[in-house]
Design an enzyme around this catalytic site. Sequence first.
Site, mmCIF file in Angstrom:
data_model
loop_
_atom_site.group_PDB
_atom_site.id
_atom_site.type_symbol
_atom_site.label_atom_id
_atom_site.label_comp_id
_atom_site.label_asym_id
_atom_site.label_seq_id
_atom_site.Cartn_x
_atom_site.Cartn_y
_atom_site.Cartn_z
ATOM 1 N N VAL A 94 14.454 98.595 28.752
ATOM 2 C CA VAL A 94 14.933 99.695 28.357
ATOM 3 C C VAL A 94 14.636 100.574 26.827
ATOM 4 O O VAL A 94 14.274 99.583 25.866
ATOM 5 C CB VAL A 94 16.790 99.412 28.111
ATOM 6 N N LYS A 95 14.232 101.693 26.924
ATOM 7 C CA LYS A 95 13.284 102.320 25.745
ATOM 8 C C LYS A 95 14.839 103.160 24.953
ATOM 9 O O LYS A 95 15.194 103.962 25.859
ATOM 10 C CB LYS A 95 12.362 103.171 26.472
#
Length: 218
Positions: free
Chosen positions: A82-83
């Site tokens: 997850v960015k």
Amino acid sequence: MKFFIDSADIAEIRDLAETGLVDGITTNPSLIAKSGRSFAEVVKEICSIVSGPVSAEVTATDTEGMLAEGRELTKIARNIAVKVPLTRAGLKACRTLRDDGIMVNVTLCFSAAQALLAAKAGASFISPFVGRLDDVGSDGMELIADIMQIYEQYPTIETEVLVASVRHPVHVVEAAKMGAHIVTLPPDVLRKLFNHPLTDKGLAAFLADWQKTGQSIL
């Protein structure tokens, strides 16, 4: 050094993955938009091609929104990272997601102080943007050197430095000399790493000499 590809172009990713040189993928909303396809559809297909981490970015700007989107993203595939942006809300989300065992790539890093905070928040990856710093008259590679120096002082830091916004092969070589863990490359930059005029010249000479022998290996 690990090589990630910074792209959402399925054909490009598939072609480069076949070289065996690709360890992961980074994407962002801009890259996904260029594909003209469904976000989830593109990310799922990328995850089926590359077994390493695939960074998919949240679009929410508040912590709760990032957590909700991040958890939804992890349902797409097991190798999703997850960015999140390097903001106060992003780092709070990072800490919670990491406590849940989810990989997190903290992006849009432009200072060593920010990188230190990301490591404290437990980030799996920190993404300093070297090209964008160069664009405004700063030395992007100097930031990588600073981050590496800081991280090396603390053996308990597990955050990997993911050099982003790479513009040319020199960025890659300089990052490798500094010991950066990962570099994420646009497809055209990775292809440039193969090229050298003396390689082409030498191969042409070898083949010309071989042809004169009239022999065949098969």
